[in-house]
Design a protein around this motif. Sequence first.
Motif, PDB file in Angstrom:
ATOM      1  N   LYS A  85      10.890  13.771  69.196  1.00  0.00           N
ATOM      2  CA  LYS A  85      11.505  14.924  68.564  1.00  0.00           C
ATOM      3  C   LYS A  85      12.449  14.201  67.344  1.00  0.00           C
ATOM      4  CE  LYS A  85      14.944  18.868  68.743  1.00  0.00           C
ATOM      5  NZ  LYS A  85      15.409  19.284  69.531  1.00  0.00           N
ATOM      6  N   ILE A  86      11.894  14.360  65.980  1.00  0.00           N
ATOM      7  CA  ILE A  86      11.939  14.246  64.481  1.00  0.00           C
ATOM      8  C   ILE A  86      13.461  15.552  64.096  1.00  0.00           C
ATOM      9  CG2 ILE A  86      11.969  13.353  62.712  1.00  0.00           C
ATOM     10  CD1 ILE A  86       8.879  12.390  63.848  1.00  0.00           C
ATOM     11  N   GLN A  87      14.047  14.900  63.858  1.00  0.00           N
ATOM     12  CA  GLN A  87      15.433  15.811  63.728  1.00  0.00           C
ATOM     13  C   GLN A  87      15.646  15.085  61.512  1.00  0.00           C
ATOM     14  OE1 GLN A  87      17.967  16.482  66.464  1.00  0.00           O
ATOM     15  NE2 GLN A  87      17.538  18.439  66.111  1.00  0.00           N
ATOM     16  N   PHE A  88      16.051  16.222  61.177  1.00  0.00           N
ATOM     17  CA  PHE A  88      16.225  15.271  59.406  1.00  0.00           C
ATOM     18  C   PHE A  88      17.600  15.307  58.619  1.00  0.00           C
ATOM     19  CE2 PHE A  88      11.987  17.149  59.671  1.00  0.00           C
ATOM     20  CZ  PHE A  88      11.360  16.325  58.899  1.00  0.00           C
ATOM     21  N   ASP A  89      17.966  14.666  58.241  1.00  0.00           N
ATOM     22  CA  ASP A  89      19.417  14.211  57.822  1.00  0.00           C
ATOM     23  C   ASP A  89      19.101  15.023  55.816  1.00  0.00           C
ATOM     24  OD1 ASP A  89      20.006  12.253  59.028  1.00  0.00           O
ATOM     25  OD2 ASP A  89      18.026  11.353  58.811  1.00  0.00           O
ATOM     26  N   CYS A  90      18.173  15.478  55.346  1.00  0.00           N
ATOM     27  CA  CYS A  90      18.799  16.069  54.463  1.00  0.00           C
ATOM     28  C   CYS A  90      16.620  16.818  53.929  1.00  0.00           C
ATOM     29  CB  CYS A  90      19.140  14.682  53.146  1.00  0.00           C
ATOM     30  SG  CYS A  90      19.427  15.790  52.007  1.00  0.00           S
ATOM     31  N   VAL A  91      16.967  17.802  53.408  1.00  0.00           N
ATOM     32  CA  VAL A  91      15.971  18.810  52.833  1.00  0.00           C
ATOM     33  C   VAL A  91      15.896  18.300  51.478  1.00  0.00           C
ATOM     34  CG1 VAL A  91      14.948  21.044  52.760  1.00  0.00           C
ATOM     35  CG2 VAL A  91      15.501  20.325  55.033  1.00  0.00           C
ATOM     36  N   PHE A  92      14.411  18.052  50.867  1.00  0.00           N
ATOM     37  CA  PHE A  92      14.139  17.827  49.638  1.00  0.00           C
ATOM     38  C   PHE A  92      13.441  18.850  48.969  1.00  0.00           C
ATOM     39  CE2 PHE A  92      14.294  15.374  46.008  1.00  0.00           C
ATOM     40  CZ  PHE A  92      14.006  15.893  44.841  1.00  0.00           C
ATOM     41  N   ASN A  93      14.063  20.423  48.604  1.00  0.00           N
ATOM     42  CA  ASN A  93      13.840  21.157  47.878  1.00  0.00           C
ATOM     43  C   ASN A  93      12.764  21.537  46.848  1.00  0.00           C
ATOM     44  OD1 ASN A  93      13.013  24.774  48.019  1.00  0.00           O
ATOM     45  ND2 ASN A  93      14.410  24.721  47.817  1.00  0.00           N
ATOM     46  N   ALA A  94      11.014  21.613  47.264  1.00  0.00           N
ATOM     47  CA  ALA A  94      10.863  21.423  46.391  1.00  0.00           C
ATOM     48  C   ALA A  94       9.359  23.259  46.041  1.00  0.00           C
ATOM     49  CB  ALA A  94       9.629  20.157  46.187  1.00  0.00           C
ATOM     50  N   ILE A  95       9.924  23.988  45.954  1.00  0.00           N
ATOM     51  CA  ILE A  95       9.632  24.725  46.906  1.00  0.00           C
ATOM     52  C   ILE A  95       9.851  25.943  45.493  1.00  0.00           C
ATOM     53  CG2 ILE A  95       9.020  27.280  47.794  1.00  0.00           C
ATOM     54  CD1 ILE A  95       9.445  26.048  50.593  1.00  0.00           C
ATOM     55  N   HIS A  96       8.589  26.498  44.582  1.00  0.00           N
ATOM     56  CA  HIS A  96       9.158  27.584  43.535  1.00  0.00           C
ATOM     57  C   HIS A  96       8.765  28.370  43.426  1.00  0.00           C
ATOM     58  CE1 HIS A  96       8.525  23.388  41.351  1.00  0.00           C
ATOM     59  NE2 HIS A  96       7.510  23.373  42.190  1.00  0.00           N
ATOM     60  N   GLY A  97       9.712  29.198  43.675  1.00  0.00           N
ATOM     61  CA  GLY A  97       9.936  30.909  44.414  1.00  0.00           C
ATOM     62  C   GLY A  97       9.939  30.732  45.163  1.00  0.00           C
ATOM     63  N   THR A  98       9.417  32.371  46.031  1.00  0.00           N
ATOM     64  CA  THR A  98      10.236  32.745  47.434  1.00  0.00           C
ATOM     65  C   THR A  98       9.247  31.695  47.845  1.00  0.00           C
ATOM     66  OG1 THR A  98      10.979  34.613  49.114  1.00  0.00           O
ATOM     67  CG2 THR A  98       8.763  34.615  47.534  1.00  0.00           C
ATOM     68  N   ILE A 130      10.480  19.899  51.440  1.00  0.00           N
ATOM     69  CA  ILE A 130       9.675  21.031  51.688  1.00  0.00           C
ATOM     70  C   ILE A 130       8.601  21.499  50.848  1.00  0.00           C
ATOM     71  CG2 ILE A 130      11.617  21.825  53.742  1.00  0.00           C
ATOM     72  CD1 ILE A 130      12.739  23.380  51.639  1.00  0.00           C
ATOM     73  N   MET A 131       7.830  22.359  50.601  1.00  0.00           N
ATOM     74  CA  MET A 131       6.724  22.593  49.604  1.00  0.00           C
ATOM     75  C   MET A 131       6.121  23.292  50.376  1.00  0.00           C
ATOM     76  SD  MET A 131       3.743  19.736  50.152  1.00  0.00           S
ATOM     77  CE  MET A 131       5.465  18.010  50.160  1.00  0.00           C
ATOM     78  N   GLY A 132       5.720  24.304  49.420  1.00  0.00           N
ATOM     79  CA  GLY A 132       4.172  24.862  49.675  1.00  0.00           C
ATOM     80  C   GLY A 132       4.995  26.689  49.097  1.00  0.00           C
ATOM     81  N   GLY A 133       5.359  27.675  49.698  1.00  0.00           N
ATOM     82  CA  GLY A 133       6.324  29.126  50.174  1.00  0.00           C
ATOM     83  C   GLY A 133       5.250  30.578  50.324  1.00  0.00           C
ATOM     84  N   SER A 176       3.659  24.307  44.104  1.00  0.00           N
ATOM     85  CA  SER A 176       5.159  23.794  45.216  1.00  0.00           C
ATOM     86  C   SER A 176       4.199  22.333  45.546  1.00  0.00           C
ATOM     87  CB  SER A 176       5.368  24.577  45.512  1.00  0.00           C
ATOM     88  OG  SER A 176       6.387  24.240  46.652  1.00  0.00           O
ATOM     89  N   ILE A 177       2.990  22.192  45.604  1.00  0.00           N
ATOM     90  CA  ILE A 177       2.514  21.166  46.607  1.00  0.00           C
ATOM     91  C   ILE A 177       2.479  20.175  46.250  1.00  0.00           C
ATOM     92  CG2 ILE A 177       0.163  20.736  47.814  1.00  0.00           C
ATOM     93  CD1 ILE A 177       1.948  22.110  49.949  1.00  0.00           C
TER      94      ILE A 177
END
Length: 324
Positions: A72-85, A8-11, A19-20
């Motif tokens: 349909k694709i579901q996820f095993d894990c989320v890699f958080n790359a969002i800076h800020g809210t 996840i990126m952006g925010g 973040s992107i």
Amino acid sequence: MKKNIAIIMGGYSSEHNISIKSGNVVHKYLDRDKYNAYRIVITRDKWYYLDGSNREHPMEKSDFSIGVDGKKIQFDCVFNAIHGTPGEDGLMQAYFELLGIPQTSCNHYEAALTFNKRDLLSTLKPYGVPCATSYFLNKGQTINEEAIVEKVGLPCFVKANRAGSSYGVSKVYDKKELGKAVEDAFKEDTQIIIESFLDGTEVSVGVITYKSEVTVLPATEIISENDFFDFEAKYMGKSKEITPARISEKQETNVKQLAEFIYKALGLKGYTRSEFIFIGDEPHLLEINTTPGLTEESLLPQQAKTAGISLEELFDSAIVEALR
């Protein structure tokens, strides 16, 4: 079988574009023999998967899934790359905790606490963690310039309380400049913190969980060409970042011990990067970032490289720990 990883990126904040860049670097270096990596862009208007042809596929927010070519694709894990809210202030963490999807950053309460500079420093003060003298101000309150200067002195720093990348930060030398600095900070947040100036060597220290062990990375010394480590200094080459920092053995021991203590005392996990200024041999905490920059030039990857940890290993370890 390969794991599906959502990066996840952006925010929603001014740090969106930074973040992107971080998210794209994670996407580039994730091991394709182990992971199917998906770039998920989060904006206020829409959440979507951005495929290799830059086509957008909308997210289903009810279960954080995507549909691609009728599958349909579901996820095993989320890699958080969002800076800020909403990635660094606990909102995304709480969402994933409710869905039961592992994610790489700290939990929602710890994220919210560390993102709020005022709450963070107040929480750590009973532990004896040294920090600058501070004055709190909320939007709508009267600006009492005399009281501010009496408490924190001049020069001082005016900061948005819940923002990163030095957005909404000003160094103030004259009482007359306070009003403009406060106005600029309120563009980023409805709360601000005004802090006394600490005159000393600034260092940044990464603390991560790596191979199941809390690991303190080599410190980076920050030397800004500008008046302080502002946006230009961080992202436009207006600073020198020296890893490992040119500090004494005693200073290195003190800052590493304090950074590790804070990480453990607050119950953090994943990556963190803490900023300190030395007064003599004593490090004073400025702030903690729980989703620090992850480009090749960012401080945490620099520190990991000095410690002999490649980007592939750094990113893989975050997923392994989240899944553990």
